[in-house]
Design a protein around this motif. Sequence first.
Motif, mmCIF file in Angstrom:
data_model
loop_
_atom_site.group_PDB
_atom_site.id
_atom_site.type_symbol
_atom_site.label_atom_id
_atom_site.label_comp_id
_atom_site.label_asym_id
_atom_site.label_seq_id
_atom_site.Cartn_x
_atom_site.Cartn_y
_atom_site.Cartn_z
ATOM 1 N N PHE A 42 0.832 -1.199 0.000
ATOM 2 C CA PHE A 42 0.000 0.000 0.000
ATOM 3 C C PHE A 42 0.872 1.256 0.000
ATOM 4 N N THR A 43 1.986 1.214 0.728
ATOM 5 C CA THR A 43 2.927 2.341 0.743
ATOM 6 C C THR A 43 3.436 2.636 -0.662
ATOM 7 N N PHE A 44 3.806 1.590 -1.408
ATOM 8 C CA PHE A 44 4.296 1.788 -2.776
ATOM 9 C C PHE A 44 3.216 2.398 -3.674
ATOM 10 N N ILE A 45 1.973 2.005 -3.473
ATOM 11 C CA ILE A 45 0.878 2.557 -4.277
ATOM 12 C C ILE A 45 0.717 4.050 -3.987
ATOM 13 N N VAL A 46 0.713 4.414 -2.719
ATOM 14 C CA VAL A 46 0.564 5.821 -2.327
ATOM 15 C C VAL A 46 1.738 6.655 -2.844
ATOM 16 N N ILE A 47 2.941 6.125 -2.710
ATOM 17 C CA ILE A 47 4.130 6.851 -3.161
ATOM 18 C C ILE A 47 4.108 7.031 -4.680
ATOM 19 N N ALA A 48 3.612 6.041 -5.397
ATOM 20 C CA ALA A 48 3.501 6.174 -6.860
ATOM 21 C C ALA A 48 2.552 7.319 -7.218
ATOM 22 N N VAL A 49 1.456 7.432 -6.487
ATOM 23 C CA VAL A 49 0.494 8.503 -6.745
ATOM 24 C C VAL A 49 1.123 9.863 -6.422
ATOM 25 N N ILE A 50 1.848 9.956 -5.312
ATOM 26 C CA ILE A 50 2.490 11.216 -4.922
ATOM 27 C C ILE A 50 3.591 11.606 -5.916
ATOM 28 N N SER A 51 4.191 10.630 -6.579
ATOM 29 C CA SER A 51 5.258 10.904 -7.543
ATOM 30 C C SER A 51 4.774 11.733 -8.729
ATOM 31 N N VAL A 52 3.509 11.598 -9.076
ATOM 32 C CA VAL A 52 2.975 12.332 -10.230
ATOM 33 C C VAL A 52 2.989 13.847 -9.990
ATOM 34 N N PRO A 53 2.393 14.360 -8.902
ATOM 35 C CA PRO A 53 2.478 15.808 -8.702
ATOM 36 C C PRO A 53 3.904 16.289 -8.416
ATOM 37 N N ALA A 54 4.734 15.431 -7.827
ATOM 38 C CA ALA A 54 6.135 15.819 -7.615
ATOM 39 C C ALA A 54 6.812 16.055 -8.961
ATOM 40 N N PHE A 55 6.550 15.179 -9.912
ATOM 41 C CA PHE A 55 7.129 15.315 -11.251
ATOM 42 C C PHE A 55 6.545 16.524 -11.984
ATOM 43 N N LEU A 56 5.231 16.652 -11.975
ATOM 44 C CA LEU A 56 4.578 17.738 -12.718
ATOM 45 C C LEU A 56 4.936 19.114 -12.170
ATOM 46 N N SER A 57 5.099 19.225 -10.874
ATOM 47 C CA SER A 57 5.464 20.519 -10.288
ATOM 48 C C SER A 57 6.910 20.897 -10.610
ATOM 49 N N GLY A 58 7.686 19.943 -11.084
ATOM 50 C CA GLY A 58 9.068 20.222 -11.471
ATOM 51 C C GLY A 58 9.172 21.154 -12.661
ATOM 52 N N GLU A 59 8.177 21.149 -13.538
ATOM 53 C CA GLU A 59 8.183 22.048 -14.700
ATOM 54 C C GLU A 59 8.167 23.508 -14.263
ATOM 55 N N VAL A 60 7.339 23.827 -13.282
ATOM 56 C CA VAL A 60 7.268 25.202 -12.788
ATOM 57 C C VAL A 60 8.536 25.544 -12.021
ATOM 58 N N ALA A 61 9.025 24.584 -11.247
ATOM 59 C CA ALA A 61 10.269 24.811 -10.502
ATOM 60 C C ALA A 61 11.420 25.082 -11.466
ATOM 61 N N GLU A 62 11.409 24.424 -12.614
ATOM 62 C CA GLU A 62 12.447 24.637 -13.627
ATOM 63 C C GLU A 62 12.449 26.087 -14.091
ATOM 64 N N GLU A 63 11.282 26.625 -14.335
ATOM 65 C CA GLU A 63 11.198 28.001 -14.813
ATOM 66 C C GLU A 63 11.702 29.007 -13.791
ATOM 67 N N VAL A 64 11.634 28.652 -12.517
ATOM 68 C CA VAL A 64 12.114 29.544 -11.464
ATOM 69 C C VAL A 64 13.633 29.603 -11.451
ATOM 70 N N VAL A 65 14.312 28.465 -11.687
ATOM 71 C CA VAL A 65 15.771 28.416 -11.530
ATOM 72 C C VAL A 65 16.565 28.409 -12.833
ATOM 73 N N GLU A 66 15.916 28.197 -13.972
ATOM 74 C CA GLU A 66 16.676 28.028 -15.212
ATOM 75 C C GLU A 66 17.436 29.277 -15.644
ATOM 76 N N HIS A 67 17.000 30.444 -15.244
ATOM 77 C CA HIS A 67 17.653 31.682 -15.668
ATOM 78 C C HIS A 67 18.708 32.176 -14.682
ATOM 79 N N MET A 68 18.870 31.483 -13.596
ATOM 80 C CA MET A 68 19.792 31.945 -12.555
ATOM 81 C C MET A 68 21.257 31.714 -12.913
ATOM 82 N N ASN A 69 21.512 30.683 -13.709
ATOM 83 C CA ASN A 69 22.888 30.302 -13.984
ATOM 84 C C ASN A 69 22.904 29.445 -15.251
ATOM 85 N N LYS A 70 23.859 29.689 -16.151
ATOM 86 C CA LYS A 70 23.938 28.919 -17.398
ATOM 87 C C LYS A 70 24.198 27.437 -17.121
ATOM 88 N N GLN A 71 24.968 27.157 -16.077
ATOM 89 C CA GLN A 71 25.276 25.769 -15.744
ATOM 90 C C GLN A 71 24.002 25.022 -15.336
#
Length: 158
Positions: A42-71
């Motif tokens: 059951f833990t693995f099932i819940v964690i799999a579900v939580i992984s989806v918003p963690a991944f999707l929210s990464g797109e917005v997080a990318e836009e916050v940090v991508e311009h800070m440094n070329k590296q």
Amino acid sequence: MESAHMHLLLNHFPILGSLFGLLLLGYGLLKKSDSVIESALFTFIVIAVISVPAFLSGEVAEEVVEHMNKQNDILIHEHEDAAAYGLWLMLLLGLSSLVALIRTIKKRENVRKFQYGIMLFSLIAFLTMSYVGITGGKIRHTEIRASGGLNQLNQIPK
């Protein structure tokens, strides 16, 4: 709460959750306790579900940090690739765990072999998600980059 902040909050769950589930499953298999095994699955099932918003929210997080440094572009791309692979592993782990949970509850034959397979798969998922976390941490935490951190500490005059 903005999505970048949400990403920072959620991204630890797939790593720590997969480790917790792995340890719980190992304990359940060692003690031959179906209730503990069911909890791990059951833990693995819940964690799999939580992984989806963690991944999707990464797109917005990318836009916050991508311009800070070329590296950051290189580091973000590495993290994105690892995260996409990790997401698929977590989703497969969640789906496999759902099947194993149903088989465990219904007391199917050969369920132990399937549970051991889930344990091996969860180890792979945990290691992959740990790598995803490391690549994500390198984006903003220069102290863990190969060119920084402890290497620079060794060069400090005493």
